[in-house]
Design a protein around this motif. Structure first.
Motif: not given
Length: 148
Positions: A121-138
């Protein structure tokens, strides 16, 4: 254009008005021009979160929220659901938890989906993570992902 991978922690906050950062996440995930992707796991986790909120008396509109979520993941909605590819995701999730990241199992699976299954789905574009879980973000940052 950035592709956003939304973890359930962010999606729930986007739909529940009494959650911290509700307005910001509703705008980011439901009312912008970026492609927003989530895993099919989110559908189950979202319904579970809505049921818990309803049963505790915190949120009386759980069925309506689930219906709205389902509308958002249709082809005309703002969220795209990526199917789980277990042969790719499970080894990647296992690596995340065995590499000393203190992630819960579903958080590791979501991160693995964001890192591996979004490419079609991203077709080569950068993927940014949207999360509010601190451990997952780290863990996402440690694996080279931008976190919003």
């Amino acid at each position: 254009m950035t592709v956003l991978y939304a973890d359930t922690s962010a999606v729930v906050r986007a739909f529940m008005p009494d959650e911290p950062e509700h307005d910001e996440l509703a705008k980011l995930l439901l009312d912008n021009e970026d492609l927003v992707i989530t895993s099919e796991l989110t559908r189950v986790e979202f319904a579970s979160a809505m049921a818990r909120a309803r049963n505790s008396g915190r949120f009386l509109y759980a069925k309506e929220a689930i219906r709205l979520f389902d509308q958002e993941v249709t082809s005309s909605g703002s969220l795209s659901v990526v199917p789980l590819e277990p042969r790719v995701v499970m080894p990647a999730a296992w690596r995340l938890v065995s590499d000393n990241y203190t992630l819960r199992a579903l958080d590791a699976i979501h991160l693995a989906v964001a890192m591996h299954d979004t490419s079609r789905l991203a077709r080569g574009r950068r993927v940014a993570m949207v999360t509010r879980d601190h451990r997952q973000a780290e863990a996402a940052k440690a694996n080279g992902m931008e976190v919003l």
